[in-house]
Design a protein around this motif. Structure first.
Motif: not given
Length: 240
Positions: A64-79
Protein backbone atom coordinates in the motif's frame (compact mmCIF):
# COMPACT_ATOMS: atom_id res chain seq x y z
CA UNK A 1 -24.07 5.72 17.63
CA UNK A 2 -24.73 6.64 13.98
CA UNK A 3 -28.28 7.32 12.83
CA UNK A 4 -30.18 4.80 10.71
CA UNK A 5 -29.86 7.08 7.67
CA UNK A 6 -26.28 7.37 6.44
CA UNK A 7 -24.61 8.38 3.18
CA UNK A 8 -20.90 7.80 2.57
CA UNK A 9 -19.37 9.97 -0.16
CA UNK A 10 -16.29 9.53 -2.23
CA UNK A 11 -14.61 12.95 -2.24
CA UNK A 12 -12.09 13.67 -5.00
CA UNK A 13 -13.78 13.49 -8.38
CA UNK A 14 -17.22 13.34 -6.77
CA UNK A 15 -17.74 16.29 -4.41
CA UNK A 16 -14.48 17.85 -5.60
CA UNK A 17 -13.66 18.56 -9.27
CA UNK A 18 -10.32 18.25 -11.03
CA UNK A 19 -10.57 21.74 -12.59
CA UNK A 20 -7.75 23.28 -10.56
CA UNK A 21 -5.33 20.58 -11.69
CA UNK A 22 -6.40 20.87 -15.33
CA UNK A 23 -6.13 24.66 -15.26
CA UNK A 24 -2.64 24.50 -13.74
CA UNK A 25 -1.50 22.02 -16.37
CA UNK A 26 -2.91 24.33 -19.02
CA UNK A 27 -1.01 27.31 -17.59
CA UNK A 28 2.35 25.58 -17.20
CA UNK A 29 2.51 23.21 -20.15
CA UNK A 30 -0.60 23.78 -22.26
CA UNK A 31 0.93 25.36 -25.36
CA UNK A 32 3.78 22.86 -25.44
CA UNK A 33 1.40 19.91 -25.04
CA UNK A 34 -0.85 21.10 -27.86
CA UNK A 35 2.22 21.49 -30.06
CA UNK A 36 2.73 17.75 -29.51
CA UNK A 37 -0.92 17.04 -30.35
CA UNK A 38 -1.91 16.44 -26.71
CA UNK A 39 -4.87 18.14 -25.03
CA UNK A 40 -3.97 19.22 -21.46
CA UNK A 41 -7.35 18.04 -20.17
CA UNK A 42 -6.81 14.58 -21.68
CA UNK A 43 -3.31 14.33 -20.19
CA UNK A 44 -4.62 15.36 -16.75
CA UNK A 45 -7.39 12.78 -16.80
CA UNK A 46 -5.06 10.10 -18.13
CA UNK A 47 -2.62 10.88 -15.31
CA UNK A 48 -5.39 10.51 -12.73
CA UNK A 49 -6.59 7.24 -14.28
CA UNK A 50 -3.07 5.79 -14.40
CA UNK A 51 -2.42 6.84 -10.80
CA UNK A 52 -5.69 5.22 -9.67
CA UNK A 53 -4.75 1.99 -11.42
CA UNK A 54 -1.23 1.78 -10.01
CA UNK A 55 -2.45 2.77 -6.52
CA UNK A 56 -5.04 -0.01 -6.67
CA UNK A 57 -2.66 -2.60 -8.08
CA UNK A 58 -0.04 -1.85 -5.43
CA UNK A 59 -2.69 -2.17 -2.73
CA UNK A 60 -3.97 -5.46 -4.17
CA UNK A 61 -0.44 -6.86 -4.26
CA UNK A 62 0.17 -6.06 -0.58
CA UNK A 63 2.25 -2.89 -1.02
CA UNK A 64 0.00 0.00 0.00
CA UNK A 65 1.32 3.42 -1.07
CA UNK A 66 -0.71 6.61 -0.42
CA UNK A 67 -2.39 7.86 -3.57
CA UNK A 68 -0.62 11.22 -3.82
CA UNK A 69 2.77 9.48 -3.68
CA UNK A 70 1.77 7.25 -6.59
CA UNK A 71 0.45 10.18 -8.58
CA UNK A 72 3.53 12.36 -8.16
CA UNK A 73 5.88 9.64 -9.31
CA UNK A 74 3.87 8.70 -12.40
CA UNK A 75 3.76 12.04 -14.24
CA UNK A 76 6.80 11.46 -16.44
CA UNK A 77 5.56 7.97 -17.35
CA UNK A 78 2.28 9.49 -18.52
CA UNK A 79 4.22 11.91 -20.72
CA UNK A 80 5.95 8.87 -22.26
CA UNK A 81 2.52 7.35 -22.92
CA UNK A 82 1.55 10.60 -24.67
CA UNK A 83 4.52 10.12 -27.05
CA UNK A 84 6.65 12.85 -25.48
CA UNK A 85 10.13 11.44 -26.28
CA UNK A 86 12.08 13.07 -23.42
CA UNK A 87 9.64 13.80 -20.57
CA UNK A 88 12.27 15.10 -18.15
CA UNK A 89 13.42 17.64 -20.71
CA UNK A 90 9.82 18.54 -21.56
CA UNK A 91 8.76 19.15 -17.92
CA UNK A 92 10.67 19.82 -14.73
CA UNK A 93 10.35 18.66 -11.14
CA UNK A 94 9.09 22.17 -10.38
CA UNK A 95 6.27 21.59 -12.87
CA UNK A 96 5.37 18.32 -11.16
CA UNK A 97 5.41 19.99 -7.74
CA UNK A 98 3.16 22.79 -8.99
CA UNK A 99 0.73 20.23 -10.40
CA UNK A 100 0.71 18.25 -7.16
CA UNK A 101 0.15 21.48 -5.21
CA UNK A 102 -2.83 22.10 -7.48
CA UNK A 103 -4.13 18.57 -6.87
CA UNK A 104 -3.84 19.11 -3.14
CA UNK A 105 -5.82 22.35 -3.46
CA UNK A 106 -8.76 21.24 -5.57
CA UNK A 107 -12.13 22.86 -4.98
CA UNK A 108 -15.63 21.61 -4.27
CA UNK A 109 -18.09 21.41 -7.10
CA UNK A 110 -20.57 24.32 -6.85
CA UNK A 111 -23.47 21.89 -6.34
CA UNK A 112 -21.75 19.77 -3.65
CA UNK A 113 -22.85 21.92 -0.70
CA UNK A 114 -26.48 21.80 -1.89
CA UNK A 115 -26.29 18.02 -2.20
CA UNK A 116 -25.00 17.61 1.36
CA UNK A 117 -27.49 20.16 2.72
CA UNK A 118 -30.44 18.31 1.17
CA UNK A 119 -29.36 15.02 2.71
CA UNK A 120 -28.81 16.49 6.16
CA UNK A 121 -32.15 18.27 6.11
CA UNK A 122 -33.73 14.90 5.31
CA UNK A 123 -32.13 13.40 8.42
CA UNK A 124 -29.07 11.71 6.90
CA UNK A 125 -25.66 11.65 8.52
CA UNK A 126 -23.01 12.39 5.90
CA UNK A 127 -19.67 10.58 5.86
CA UNK A 128 -16.70 10.54 3.51
CA UNK A 129 -14.35 7.72 2.54
CA UNK A 130 -11.43 8.90 0.44
CA UNK A 131 -8.15 7.63 -0.96
CA UNK A 132 -6.69 11.09 -0.39
CA UNK A 133 -4.83 12.53 2.59
CA UNK A 134 -7.19 13.23 5.49
CA UNK A 135 -5.82 16.65 6.41
CA UNK A 136 -5.91 17.75 2.79
CA UNK A 137 -9.49 16.59 2.31
CA UNK A 138 -10.57 18.22 5.57
CA UNK A 139 -9.11 21.45 4.19
CA UNK A 140 -11.21 21.13 1.03
CA UNK A 141 -14.40 20.95 3.09
CA UNK A 142 -13.27 23.88 5.23
CA UNK A 143 -12.46 26.07 2.21
CA UNK A 144 -15.92 25.38 0.81
CA UNK A 145 -17.49 26.22 4.20
CA UNK A 146 -19.06 22.74 4.30
CA UNK A 147 -19.05 21.31 7.80
CA UNK A 148 -17.60 17.82 7.98
CA UNK A 149 -16.96 16.46 11.48
CA UNK A 150 -13.51 14.97 11.80
CA UNK A 151 -14.91 11.65 13.00
CA UNK A 152 -17.02 11.37 9.81
CA UNK A 153 -14.05 11.76 7.47
CA UNK A 154 -12.09 8.56 6.80
CA UNK A 155 -9.23 7.66 4.48
CA UNK A 156 -8.09 4.37 2.99
CA UNK A 157 -4.70 5.32 4.47
CA UNK A 158 -6.16 4.39 7.87
CA UNK A 159 -6.73 0.80 6.73
CA UNK A 160 -3.83 0.36 4.33
CA UNK A 161 -6.26 -0.96 1.71
CA UNK A 162 -7.32 1.00 -1.37
CA UNK A 163 -10.74 1.17 -2.96
CA UNK A 164 -12.23 -0.75 -4.72
CA UNK A 165 -10.90 -3.65 -2.65
CA UNK A 166 -13.96 -4.92 -0.75
CA UNK A 167 -11.97 -4.68 2.49
CA UNK A 168 -11.73 -0.90 2.07
CA UNK A 169 -15.51 -0.55 2.44
CA UNK A 170 -15.97 -3.17 5.14
CA UNK A 171 -15.20 -1.26 8.39
CA UNK A 172 -17.55 1.64 7.66
CA UNK A 173 -20.24 -0.63 6.23
CA UNK A 174 -20.18 -2.71 9.40
CA UNK A 175 -20.27 0.38 11.62
CA UNK A 176 -23.15 2.04 9.79
CA UNK A 177 -25.23 -1.14 9.44
CA UNK A 178 -25.50 -1.60 13.21
CA UNK A 179 -28.79 0.32 13.29
CA UNK A 180 -30.35 -2.18 10.89
CA UNK A 181 -30.66 0.03 7.81
CA UNK A 182 -28.36 -0.25 4.78
CA UNK A 183 -26.15 2.82 4.38
CA UNK A 184 -25.68 4.51 1.00
CA UNK A 185 -22.42 4.95 -0.86
CA UNK A 186 -22.38 7.86 -3.29
CA UNK A 187 -19.75 8.58 -5.94
CA UNK A 188 -19.11 9.91 -9.43
CA UNK A 189 -16.75 7.00 -10.15
CA UNK A 190 -18.81 4.03 -11.33
CA UNK A 191 -16.10 1.53 -10.35
CA UNK A 192 -16.26 2.91 -6.80
CA UNK A 193 -19.99 2.98 -6.19
CA UNK A 194 -20.56 -0.35 -7.97
CA UNK A 195 -17.91 -2.02 -5.80
CA UNK A 196 -19.46 -0.57 -2.64
CA UNK A 197 -22.89 -1.74 -3.76
CA UNK A 198 -21.61 -5.28 -4.34
CA UNK A 199 -20.10 -5.22 -0.85
CA UNK A 200 -23.47 -4.37 0.73
CA UNK A 201 -24.07 -0.61 0.49
CA UNK A 202 -26.94 0.88 -1.43
CA UNK A 203 -25.42 2.66 -4.40
CA UNK A 204 -25.91 6.19 -5.72
CA UNK A 205 -24.06 7.40 -8.82
CA UNK A 206 -23.79 10.86 -10.34
CA UNK A 207 -22.84 11.35 -13.97
CA UNK A 208 -21.22 14.69 -13.17
CA UNK A 209 -17.74 13.31 -13.94
CA UNK A 210 -17.91 10.29 -16.25
CA UNK A 211 -21.13 11.09 -18.18
CA UNK A 212 -21.70 7.44 -19.15
CA UNK A 213 -22.83 4.82 -16.62
CA UNK A 214 -22.00 1.71 -18.73
CA UNK A 215 -24.40 -0.74 -17.03
CA UNK A 216 -23.23 -3.66 -19.17
CA UNK A 217 -19.78 -3.20 -17.66
CA UNK A 218 -20.47 -2.14 -14.06
CA UNK A 219 -24.00 -3.44 -13.49
CA UNK A 220 -27.06 -1.47 -12.49
CA UNK A 221 -26.73 1.10 -9.70
CA UNK A 222 -29.64 1.69 -7.31
CA UNK A 223 -29.79 5.44 -8.03
CA UNK A 224 -28.26 7.27 -11.01
CA UNK A 225 -28.65 11.02 -11.58
CA UNK A 226 -27.04 13.69 -13.72
CA UNK A 227 -26.19 16.10 -10.90
CA UNK A 228 -25.23 15.75 -7.24
CA UNK A 229 -28.40 17.48 -5.93
CA UNK A 230 -30.53 15.20 -8.12
CA UNK A 231 -28.64 12.23 -6.73
CA UNK A 232 -29.47 13.46 -3.20
CA UNK A 233 -33.14 13.71 -4.18
CA UNK A 234 -33.02 10.12 -5.43
CA UNK A 235 -31.46 8.85 -2.21
CA UNK A 236 -34.06 10.67 -0.12
CA UNK A 237 -36.98 9.39 -2.19
CA UNK A 238 -35.68 5.81 -2.18
CA UNK A 239 -35.27 5.90 1.60
CA UNK A 240 -38.82 7.00 2.45
Amino acid sequence: MPSNKNVVFDVVGTLVSYDTLINTLETRLGDRLRAEGVKPSLLANTWIEVAEREYTYLSMSGKYVPFVQCMAQLFYRVLYLADIPDPRAFATDDDVQALMDAYNNLTMRPCAAECIRKLREAGFTVWALTAADLDGVAGLFAKAAVDMPKENLLSCDLYGVGKPDPLAYEPLLKQLSEGGAKPWFAAAHCWDVSAAQRKGFRGAYSLVLEKDKLPDLFGEIDITADTLPEMADGIIAASE
